[in-house]
Design a protein around this motif. Structure first.
Motif, PDB file in Angstrom:
ATOM      1  N   PHE B 515       0.834  -1.197   0.000  1.00 42.44           N
ATOM      2  CA  PHE B 515       0.000   0.000   0.000  1.00 42.44           C
ATOM      3  C   PHE B 515       0.867   1.244   0.000  1.00 42.44           C
ATOM      4  CE2 PHE B 515       0.063  -1.792   4.340  1.00 42.44           C
ATOM      5  CZ  PHE B 515       0.754  -0.809   5.011  1.00 42.44           C
ATOM      6  N   SER B 516       0.315   2.311  -0.521  1.00 43.13           N
ATOM      7  CA  SER B 516       1.082   3.549  -0.642  1.00 43.13           C
ATOM      8  C   SER B 516       0.985   4.348   0.654  1.00 43.13           C
ATOM      9  CB  SER B 516       0.530   4.379  -1.796  1.00 43.13           C
ATOM     10  OG  SER B 516      -0.749   4.830  -1.454  1.00 43.13           O
ATOM     11  N   PHE B 517       1.804   5.367   0.727  1.00 48.30           N
ATOM     12  CA  PHE B 517       1.799   6.233   1.895  1.00 48.30           C
ATOM     13  C   PHE B 517       0.439   6.922   2.024  1.00 48.30           C
ATOM     14  CE2 PHE B 517       2.911  10.436   3.828  1.00 48.30           C
ATOM     15  CZ  PHE B 517       3.182   9.943   5.091  1.00 48.30           C
ATOM     16  N   ALA B 518      -0.073   7.368   0.865  1.00 50.82           N
ATOM     17  CA  ALA B 518      -1.371   8.065   0.883  1.00 50.82           C
ATOM     18  C   ALA B 518      -2.471   7.141   1.377  1.00 50.82           C
ATOM     19  CB  ALA B 518      -1.707   8.587  -0.505  1.00 50.82           C
ATOM     20  N   GLU B 519      -2.381   5.863   0.997  1.00 50.04           N
ATOM     21  CA  GLU B 519      -3.418   4.919   1.416  1.00 50.04           C
ATOM     22  C   GLU B 519      -3.404   4.716   2.926  1.00 50.04           C
ATOM     23  OE1 GLU B 519      -4.586   1.529  -1.754  1.00 50.04           O
ATOM     24  OE2 GLU B 519      -2.451   1.894  -1.468  1.00 50.04           O
ATOM     25  N   VAL B 520      -2.204   4.477   3.452  1.00 52.70           N
ATOM     26  CA  VAL B 520      -2.137   4.222   4.888  1.00 52.70           C
ATOM     27  C   VAL B 520      -2.538   5.492   5.652  1.00 52.70           C
ATOM     28  CG1 VAL B 520       0.355   4.636   5.078  1.00 52.70           C
ATOM     29  CG2 VAL B 520      -0.769   3.246   6.782  1.00 52.70           C
ATOM     30  N   HIS B 521      -2.207   6.632   5.080  1.00 50.08           N
ATOM     31  CA  HIS B 521      -2.622   7.885   5.734  1.00 50.08           C
ATOM     32  C   HIS B 521      -4.151   7.994   5.749  1.00 50.08           C
ATOM     33  CE1 HIS B 521      -2.510  12.034   7.070  1.00 50.08           C
ATOM     34  NE2 HIS B 521      -3.402  12.312   6.139  1.00 50.08           N
ATOM     35  N   SER B 522      -4.763   7.607   4.653  1.00 48.94           N
ATOM     36  CA  SER B 522      -6.226   7.702   4.603  1.00 48.94           C
ATOM     37  C   SER B 522      -6.866   6.780   5.635  1.00 48.94           C
ATOM     38  CB  SER B 522      -6.737   7.392   3.197  1.00 48.94           C
ATOM     39  OG  SER B 522      -6.665   6.018   2.964  1.00 48.94           O
ATOM     40  N   TRP B 523      -6.216   5.640   5.929  1.00 43.30           N
ATOM     41  CA  TRP B 523      -6.761   4.745   6.959  1.00 43.30           C
ATOM     42  C   TRP B 523      -6.676   5.400   8.328  1.00 43.30           C
ATOM     43  CZ3 TRP B 523      -3.519   0.133   4.823  1.00 43.30           C
ATOM     44  CH2 TRP B 523      -4.096  -0.283   3.598  1.00 43.30           C
ATOM     45  N   VAL B 524      -5.539   6.068   8.559  1.00 44.39           N
ATOM     46  CA  VAL B 524      -5.384   6.739   9.851  1.00 44.39           C
ATOM     47  C   VAL B 524      -6.440   7.824   9.977  1.00 44.39           C
ATOM     48  CG1 VAL B 524      -3.850   8.124  11.286  1.00 44.39           C
ATOM     49  CG2 VAL B 524      -2.940   6.197   9.998  1.00 44.39           C
ATOM     50  N   THR B 552      -5.304   6.720  28.206  1.00 43.84           N
ATOM     51  CA  THR B 552      -4.350   5.814  27.573  1.00 43.84           C
ATOM     52  C   THR B 552      -3.863   6.475  26.293  1.00 43.84           C
ATOM     53  OG1 THR B 552      -6.098   4.707  26.364  1.00 43.84           O
ATOM     54  CG2 THR B 552      -5.485   3.756  28.476  1.00 43.84           C
ATOM     55  N   GLN B 553      -2.807   5.951  25.719  1.00 44.74           N
ATOM     56  CA  GLN B 553      -2.215   6.637  24.580  1.00 44.74           C
ATOM     57  C   GLN B 553      -2.058   5.736  23.362  1.00 44.74           C
ATOM     58  OE1 GLN B 553       1.091   7.950  26.818  1.00 44.74           O
ATOM     59  NE2 GLN B 553       2.370   6.192  26.274  1.00 44.74           N
ATOM     60  N   LEU B 554      -1.830   6.364  22.237  1.00 43.22           N
ATOM     61  CA  LEU B 554      -1.657   5.633  20.989  1.00 43.22           C
ATOM     62  C   LEU B 554      -0.603   6.354  20.171  1.00 43.22           C
ATOM     63  CD1 LEU B 554      -2.639   3.582  18.778  1.00 43.22           C
ATOM     64  CD2 LEU B 554      -4.241   5.345  18.071  1.00 43.22           C
ATOM     65  N   GLU B 555       0.316   5.543  19.642  1.00 44.50           N
ATOM     66  CA  GLU B 555       1.346   6.107  18.781  1.00 44.50           C
ATOM     67  C   GLU B 555       1.194   5.443  17.422  1.00 44.50           C
ATOM     68  OE1 GLU B 555       5.264   5.334  20.252  1.00 44.50           O
ATOM     69  OE2 GLU B 555       6.176   5.781  18.319  1.00 44.50           O
ATOM     70  N   SER B 556       1.108   6.249  16.388  1.00 41.30           N
ATOM     71  CA  SER B 556       0.999   5.622  15.075  1.00 41.30           C
ATOM     72  C   SER B 556       2.120   6.139  14.186  1.00 41.30           C
ATOM     73  CB  SER B 556      -0.362   5.923  14.457  1.00 41.30           C
ATOM     74  OG  SER B 556      -0.395   7.246  14.007  1.00 41.30           O
ATOM     75  N   THR B 557       2.896   5.209  13.658  1.00 42.77           N
ATOM     76  CA  THR B 557       4.009   5.553  12.771  1.00 42.77           C
ATOM     77  C   THR B 557       3.784   4.782  11.479  1.00 42.77           C
ATOM     78  OG1 THR B 557       5.388   5.626  14.726  1.00 42.77           O
ATOM     79  CG2 THR B 557       6.522   5.663  12.614  1.00 42.77           C
ATOM     80  N   TYR B 558       3.831   5.464  10.367  1.00 41.96           N
ATOM     81  CA  TYR B 558       3.578   4.726   9.137  1.00 41.96           C
ATOM     82  C   TYR B 558       4.344   5.309   7.965  1.00 41.96           C
ATOM     83  CZ  TYR B 558       0.113   8.480   8.885  1.00 41.96           C
ATOM     84  OH  TYR B 558      -0.501   9.696   8.908  1.00 41.96           O
ATOM     85  N   ARG B 559       4.613   4.461   7.038  1.00 40.64           N
ATOM     86  CA  ARG B 559       5.262   4.842   5.782  1.00 40.64           C
ATOM     87  C   ARG B 559       4.706   3.933   4.705  1.00 40.64           C
ATOM     88  NH1 ARG B 559       9.345   2.405   8.722  1.00 40.64           N
ATOM     89  NH2 ARG B 559      10.496   4.333   9.014  1.00 40.64           N
ATOM     90  N   THR B 585     -10.413  -5.349   3.438  1.00 41.88           N
ATOM     91  CA  THR B 585     -11.217  -6.323   2.687  1.00 41.88           C
ATOM     92  C   THR B 585     -12.142  -5.604   1.718  1.00 41.88           C
ATOM     93  OG1 THR B 585     -11.380  -7.276   4.887  1.00 41.88           O
ATOM     94  CG2 THR B 585     -12.367  -8.511   3.099  1.00 41.88           C
ATOM     95  N   LYS B 586     -12.695  -4.490   2.205  1.00 38.91           N
ATOM     96  CA  LYS B 586     -13.622  -3.753   1.360  1.00 38.91           C
ATOM     97  C   LYS B 586     -12.914  -3.249   0.111  1.00 38.91           C
ATOM     98  CE  LYS B 586     -16.609  -1.045   3.843  1.00 38.91           C
ATOM     99  NZ  LYS B 586     -16.828   0.300   4.417  1.00 38.91           N
ATOM    100  N   ARG B 587     -11.681  -2.795   0.292  1.00 40.67           N
ATOM    101  CA  ARG B 587     -10.943  -2.255  -0.863  1.00 40.67           C
ATOM    102  C   ARG B 587     -10.110  -3.319  -1.563  1.00 40.67           C
ATOM    103  NH1 ARG B 587      -8.937   3.479   1.754  1.00 40.67           N
ATOM    104  NH2 ARG B 587     -10.893   3.827   2.818  1.00 40.67           N
ATOM    105  N   LYS B 588     -10.241  -4.547  -1.119  1.00 37.95           N
ATOM    106  CA  LYS B 588      -9.530  -5.678  -1.729  1.00 37.95           C
ATOM    107  C   LYS B 588      -8.024  -5.462  -1.736  1.00 37.95           C
ATOM    108  CE  LYS B 588     -13.314  -7.539  -4.387  1.00 37.95           C
ATOM    109  NZ  LYS B 588     -14.248  -6.519  -4.912  1.00 37.95           N
ATOM    110  N   ILE B 589      -7.506  -5.035  -0.608  1.00 39.74           N
ATOM    111  CA  ILE B 589      -6.063  -4.875  -0.487  1.00 39.74           C
ATOM    112  C   ILE B 589      -5.561  -6.000   0.396  1.00 39.74           C
ATOM    113  CG2 ILE B 589      -4.222  -3.420   0.441  1.00 39.74           C
ATOM    114  CD1 ILE B 589      -5.967  -1.025  -0.231  1.00 39.74           C
TER     115      ILE B 589
END
Lengths: 721, 715
Positions: B515-524, B552-559, B585-589
């Motif tokens: 998946f691309s950076f833009a895709e993972v960003h859109s999920w976030v 509680t906390q959450l750290e999200s790092t993605y590329r 699953t919805k986007r068939k990735i």
């Protein structure tokens, strides 16, 4: 700006609607209010040194000028006033679920203490109709009772449901007071002594009533509505999300006309003009308002408006002086007017702009995709509505159905129906999911009661992708008997119960009445008299037959006595019949009633037995206690312990006995209500004079415990054969 | 000294944006000033008051919506040139209304904020910042999140140009040229910046900021680091701040701070000896205050606070008394003026009414023809949907330029709609047939007359996501309604933060795949609130979040090709896992999801919950006792016989009850989260423990921390 002339902070809580001002010694006005733990407190700021020595009243430990009166039972209503005009001072009346106490505060004695089986939910004091002496009228479970200062029961009648509010008002302008009764079945009934002269149906339980002046009176409902009636016509009403706790009429702006003062559950007090409902004054308390009263609390010759909050805060307001010119709020009238006018101007300008844009959009035809997004629809889009009866299927019960459709390819995004009394709240929303959008919508409606309802529809029309929608607003009336479907007669299922009466009307007029009050299929064609129609109730499948003979004799067959009553009342008002005598027979219902009457007797005897037992037990307690203490003095610890153990067991028995008594009492109340309702129902089957005759005769029959006569009266309308 | 200000309405123009009204400097001391205001119709209007009547100096033709209006001029001379930002264009007018500048910036987005200083022009669109000098492009910066306001420290007092950006992700970005010098976190999303005392204070580096959750602060922007001077919390739960100004309205020689909020509140703070702000005055107007400035326009010699509101009212809060004591004649004159004004308004109205009736008829006629179309008049809805940190609920604010008739709220997720005291609208909940029509909430708000602003409070449940829709119908003909949509995200109670505690035991969820950076960003973006929709520059991104309810906390790092989510709360990880796999699953990735569960984290989370739960339980217990104790008090007359604990409850009764009312269903929410935690813990182990939930609830009913932890371990 109108400011309070005095503010008091009492350290006692005040129960809502249970506060009154009276001159219990003939001169000093004192505030009496029900508070926690079955007590009534009397605030007497005028004579500080006065002490009560009797057991019932004692000095409040919290405050010096407050004395407490022990009722030992939850107080359900309270008022004060001159019950005995010869006495020259006011009596305090305290009602509970079982008793009514008329109390002479000054002499610390009971004027009377009466057991009232139907409970006292509301009380009002004053003269009623031609009855010369002032009455303390209490409203309980379906019953109204009036007592004079000796506790004589001078007035007794029944009403449709549990009474929640009472007021005395000269409703018909004859110089004599009529009794207004607000009850749980949403009706305001007007009693001219024991004759009902008017009935107004509201949309919720009527919690408060107050006379304004002349034939005008204010009312408040449990859903936050307050308003003003003049005779049977509603002048205005407003609805708030808060609840009106108490209403009172008071001339706050000194214009000679009383305003409606409302105390709200959020601590707001507002005064509204009796003509328009416009707010002319408001103030805020920190807790809910318990009561709004008037009285000369400072004893300076001026009557103040006195507002009491639940937390014990009391404020008094003097009416505005002439210089204030009725301007009681701190904003200037002119500023407000200018703001209002400018707002109006802005709205008109906006509307003009809307039309301009509309013409612009029209020029830029043809219809395109983008139009749909912006919510542009063909100008000739029309909305059709139709009401019909749907007999339902496996998954859905039978219901009345409202069908809304557009005249072209536009879709209905959502429908809002604002209607009173037939939905949980005041509105019902139909919002189909984005996949189910279409140009027509079917909305099931199941009104719980047989009342005509105005449905105010707001329909959002546009296209699938629109973010803006046109709002079509229209009003449809749901007929009174919409929950009855026309079916083919089935003689085998014809109900045995019937009412029979004669109305001198042509058959066509009856057909007209049918058309207005039932949802008949469009192709229904009713021939001339004699004819019969048959309906099936959508609620329980019960049958309803209406037969009309050539002679004008009408027979209604139904097992539902309420329905029969509704039909007769509806017909009577449609044909403007003033008096109607009816022959009725409801064998099943009468049999049930007979059983109820037997039960009432049983519960009464059980009640007496239990009371006697309790008296025995209390004697036993006394002796056990004495014996235990004797043993202690004799240092016979073992015997003492035994005695106390016995006492403990006895206590447990007493508690159990109390529970039984409670249950017994609840059952008794339920059954008494059923009896009262039966009388009311029998009355509703008749109109005008015969109606009152039936109620009076039934009442006499019950008093003399003559059950057979009772049923005969219910059947034929009179006691004499 | 009490500050007494009287309200006077001057004029109404079209709908206004934030910071679009200014007072032109007076030509001589103590004479009335002129007001210049720009609205959404694109009209700039300059007017002065003469004998209580607004007299226009000039008025431009309609055009594009005006987003900002500022005054400028050559440095150290009166700032009386008018600059407006409309679309991507800057226009300049002299005080007589002559246009001398029209500058097309060529920005791709329309301008949101503007600051002018001499020949320097600082502009920002949603994400882009641009600095122009004499209309020549100088510097450029692309922000990671939306820019709400821009300001520059006074160049005449400091040797450098220091622009400051107020960004939605709760930071102020201090720039130097095209680069960020440093960032500083502020307590809420900053919405407005202003120079302290109008000139940057003693140092020339002091800035006021106001946030969308109603907080105010003073910060000094030195060359090396920011110095936080003071902050005012929003204890009374008032609206977000839209505008501030400094003006000596109290008249003590020290400039006061004037504040306008989006719930219509106007406040005046003056400064005590320690330079701490003290609230001196507040007044409620019924709609958002978009601009505020101190000056004098109504009557010579009387200072006033001039505000403009969302629907375009220019209103003065003046020190001029309403009823003067100079004698009956004077008052009569004032009344005469008013009467004239009213009668002229009335005649104007009559004329308009006539015109409207005509147009209405025309409109009705057009509905007969089959070709004609009927357009819906558009009206502007000012809305705000924000998460409140204090009680972990969302507030939705809707404001319309005319009175609202009704609002329909529809949601396809289960949410709770809470009552807001300020509202007078009558709410009614409708029954929903959820299965066939995706409705979980249908409610109508029927507004009282003259309501232009509606505030709702919404409580969401984490893990349940969908859309909330509001259909707004104003009271205007032809009747129309507008729909607004708001996303309830899966981790709806999380809020962006900039620092987290790295020592906590963490659970990790790792995504790998094509998946691309833009895709993972859109999920976030899909899962979490307060993330900019635009993929940020760079190859790798890290965001920190905090759960506003449990801390509680959450750290999200993605590329590109990888995303790592770390949280000390298992439920958070579980929700992410469910949502991400569903989306993929919805986007068939093809997505590889792996997780690493840290058993210690459960105990840690329970310990985090413990003090909150204990406090709530105690509070509930105490509140339950209040009534009974009060009754005893009435009966006995004093409280000496009670144990100190009970006496204490009685003394604090009011406070306790208030506290209890503030957080309805708090305990139930905590129970819900503990139950989720329990289920999620074992879900990752592959066991279904739903049958044990009643047992858990039993333990919670007689709460003891150790018993609870033991139960979590044992099950």
């Amino acid at each position: 700006m109108l400011l309070p002339v005095f503010t008091l902070k009492l350290r006692h809580k005040i129960s809502p609607r249970m506060v009154a001002i009276g001159r219990y010694d003939g001169t000093h006005p004192c505030l009496a209010a029900a508070t926690q733990a079955g007590k009534v407190f009397i605030h007497n700021p005028h004579t500080r040194s006065q002490h009560f020595s009797a057991s019932r009243v004692f000095q409040s430990p919290l405050e010096s000028d407050v004395s407490l009166l022990n009722i030992n039972q939850a107080v359900s209503c309270l008022t004060a006033g001159a019950l005995n005009p010869e006495l020259g001072y006011d009596a305090l009346l305290v009602g509970t679920q079982t008793n009514l106490l008329a109390y002479d505060v000054y002499n610390n004695s009971d004027l009377f203490y009466r057991e009232v089986a139907d409970g006292a939910n509301a009380v009002v004091l004053g003269t009623l109709g031609d009855i010369s002496s002032p009455l303390a009228i209490i409203g309980g479970n379906c019953a109204l009772q009036g007592f004079d200062h000796e506790g004589n029961d001078l007035f007794w009648t029944v009403t449709g449901d549990n009474v929640h509010s009472l007021a005395l008002c000269d409703f018909d302008g004859d110089g004599k007071k009529e009794l207004l009764v607000g009850s749980e079945d949403f009706d305001i009934r007007v009693f001219k002594e024991d004759e009902i002269v008017a009935e107004m149906t509201e949309t919720e339980i009527i919690t408060s009533l107050c006379p304004m002046y002349g034939s005008r009176f204010g009312y408040a409902l449990s859903n936050g509505t307050v308003g003003v009636y003049d005779k049977t016509a509603r002048y205005w009403r407003i609805k708030s999300k808060n609840h009106a706790m108490s209403i009172h009429a008071f001339d706050l702006n000194s214009d000679g006309v009383c305003e409606l003062i409302t105390g709200w559950s959020n601590g707001k007090v507002d005064a509204r003009s009796d003509r328009t409902g416009e707010v002319i004054f408001k103030d805020n308390f920190s807790s809910a308002i318990a009561g709004v009263l008037e009285g000369d609390y400072r004893m300076d010759g001026h009557t103040q408006l006195i507002c009491c909050a639940v937390d014990g805060e009391i404020r008094g307001y003097l009416p505005g002086t002439a210089e204030m010119r009725g301007n009681l709020m701190d904003t200037s009238v002119e500023q407000d007017l200018i703001r209002e006018l400018s707002q109006k101007k802005q709205n008109l300008l906006l509307e003009l702009r809307n039309y301009e844009e509309n013409t612009k959009a029209e020029l830029s035809s043809p219809q395109s995709e983008a139009d749909g997004l912006r919510g542009i629809i063909p100008a000739n889009t029309k909305l059709h509505t139709a009401l019909s009866v749907n007999l339902g299927h496996e998954t859905q019960a039978a219901h009345a159905e409202l069908c809304i459709s557009t005249s072209n390819d536009t879709i209905i995004r959502a429908v809002l129906i604002f209607a009173e009394g037939i939905f949980l709240g005041e509105s019902h929303v139909v919002h189909p999911s984005i996949h189910n959008l279409s140009s027509s919508i079917r909305i099931p409606i199941t009104p719980p009661k047989d009342v005509p309802v105005d449905l105010h529809l707001k329909t959002f029309v546009g296209y699938r992708s629109s973010t803006q929608f046109h709002v079509f607003e229209l009003t449809r009336q749901l007929p009174r008997f919409s929950m009855y479907a026309l079916t083919s007669p089935d003689p085998a299922r014809e109900p045995l119960s019937y009412v029979n009466f004669v109305i001198a009307e042509r058959a066509q007029r009856v057909v007209l009445w049918l058309n207005q009050n039932f949802l008949l299929p469009e192709d229904t064609n009713i021939q001339n008299a004699p004819f019969q129609v048959c309906f099936t109730s959508l609620r329980n499948g019960g049958q309803l037959y209406i037969k009309i003979k050539l002679s004008g004799e009408i027979t209604v067959n139904t097992d539902d006595i309420d329905l029969a009553g509704d039909i007769i009342q509806s017909m009577a008002s449609f044909f403007a019949v003033e008096d109607l005598q009816v022959e009725a027979d409801f064998p099943v219902y009468f049999e049930e009633l007979r059983k109820v009457l037997v039960k009432v007797d049983e519960y009464h005897s059980v009640h007496q037995k239990l009371s006697a037992e309790m008296a025995d037990n209390s004697n036993l307690i006394r002796s056990l206690l004495v014996r235990a203490e004797d043993a202690r003095l004799m240092r016979n610890m073992k015997t003492m312990k035994n005695r106390y153990m016995e006492l403990y067991d006895l206590n447990k028995d007493l508690l159990n006995g109390y529970k039984i008594r409670c249950n017994n009492h609840m059952e008794l109340l339920g059954n008494l209500k059923a009896v009262n309702q039966a009388i009311q129902r029998a009355g509703r089957l008749r109109v005008g004079k015969p109606k009152n005759q039936v109620i009076t005769a039934c009442r006499d029959a019950i008093r003399s415990n003559n059950i057979n006569t009772l049923f005969r009266i219910m059947r034929v309308g009179t006691a004499s054969s | 000294m009490d500050l007494n200000l009287n309200r006077a309405d001057y004029l109404q123009v079209g709908v206004t944006s934030q910071k679009t009204m200014k007072l032109l400097p007076a030509s001589r001391h103590r004479t009335t000033q002129k007001v210049v205001i720009g609205d959404h119709d694109g009209v700039v209007m300059c007017f002065g008051m003469k004998k209580g009547e607004a007299v226009a100096v000039f008025k431009t033709l309609p055009g594009q919506k005006i987003a900002r209006l500022e005054l400028g001029g050559v440095l150290n001379t009166p700032q009386e040139k008018i600059f407006i930002a409309a679309g991507s264009e800057i226009r300049g007018f002299t005080k007589r209304g002559k246009q001398f500048l029209s500058f097309e910036t060529n920005l791709t987005e329309s301008i949101k904020a503007m600051h002018i200083s001499g020949s320097d022009l600082f502009l920002s669109a949603s994400y882009i910042y641009n600095h122009y000098c004499d209309c020549k492009d100088q510097h450029y910066y692309l922000s990671g999140d939306k820019i709400n306001d821009v300001i520059c420290l006074p160049v005449e007092r400091l040797p450098r140009i220091t622009p400051v950006l107020a960004c939605q992700d709760r930071v102020l970005r201090v720039l130097q040229g095209s680069d960020v010098m440093y960032e500083t976190e502020v307590p809420g999303p900053p919405t407005v910046l202003a120079l302290h005392n109008g000139n940057g204070g003693d140092s020339g580096e002091d800035l006021w900021f106001g946030t969308s959750d109603g907080k105010l602060g003073l910060i000094q922007i030195t060359t090396s680091k920011p110095i936080h001077k003071w902050e005012i919390q929003n204890e009374k739960k008032r609206g977000g701040i839209l505008c501030v100004d400094s003006f000596d309205i109290v008249g003590d020689g020290v400039k006061d701070l004037l504040v306008g909020r989006d719930d219509g509140m106007v406040e005046v703070y003056s400064f005590d000896n320690a330079n701490e702000p003290v609230l001196r005055f507040d007044q409620m107007l019924s709609e958002s205050v978009t601009s505020i400035q101190g000056g004098c326009i109504g009557k010579d010699g009387y200072d006033e606070i001039v505000v403009s509101t969302y629907s375009g009212w220019v209103t003065g809060l003046t020190t001029e008394p309403v009823h003067k004591e100079s004698g009956p004649g004077e008052e009569l004159k004032i009344n005469q003026e008013m009467q004239n004004k009213i009668s002229s308004l009335r005649s104007e109205l009559e004329h308009l009414q006539y015109k409207v009736v005509q147009e209405r008829e025309k409109y009705q006629q057009s509905s007969q023809s089959s070709k004609a179309k009927s357009a819906v008049p558009s009206f502007s809805v000012n809305d705000k949907f924000t998460l409140n940190k204090d009680d972990a609920s969302y507030s939705l604010i809707l404001e319309v330029q005319t009175a609202i008739d009704n609002v329909l709220i529809q949601s396809d997720v289960p949410i709770d709609l809470l009552d807001v005291d300020k509202n007078s609208a009558v709410v009614s909940f409708s029954s929903c047939d959820s299965e066939s029509n995706d409705n979980f909430l249908l409610a109508t708000y029927r507004c009282q007359a003259n309501t232009t602003r509606l505030e709702l409070k919404i409580r969401s449940i984490e893990g349940q996501y969908g859309t909330l829709q509001a259909y707004v119908t104003p009271r205007i003909q032809p009747k129309t309604c507008q729909v607004r949509q708001y996303l309830i995200k899966p981790l709806s109670l999380h809020q962006r933060t900039h620092f987290i505690d790295h020592d906590r035991p963490m659970n990790t969820l790792t995504l790998t795949g094509q998946f691309s950076f833009a895709e993972v960003h859109s999920w976030v973006v899909f899962c979490l609130p307060e993330v900019p929709e635009k993929p940020p520059a760079g190859e790798c991104m890290t965001f920190y979040f905090q759960n506003t309810f449990l801390d509680t906390q959450l750290e999200s790092t993605y590329r590109k090709g990888e995303g790592v989510f770390k949280s000390d709360n298992i439920s958070t990880i579980s929700i992410l896992k469910d949502v991400l796999s569903k989306e993929a699953t919805k986007r068939k990735i093809n997505l590889n999801i792996s997780y690493e569960i840290n058993e210690v984290s459960v105990k840690h989370t329970l310990k985090l919950i413990h003090p909150k739960l204990e406090y709530q339980l105690l509070l509930a217990k105490k509140v339950q006792l209040i009534d009974a104790l009060k009754e005893l008090q009435v009966h006995e007359g004093n409280t000496n016989f009670l144990i100190p604990e009970y006496r204490c409850i009685l003394e604090e009764a009011d406070h306790l009850q208030e506290e209890y009312k503030k957080q309805p269903a708090h305990l139930e929410r905590l129970y819900g989260m503990i139950t989720d935690l329990f289920i999620d813990k074992f879900k990752f182990k592959g066991t279904n423990v739903k049958t044990k939930v009643p047992l858990l609830l039993e333990i919670l009913d007689s709460y003891d921390q150790n018993a609870l932890i033991a139960f979590f371990d044992a099950a």
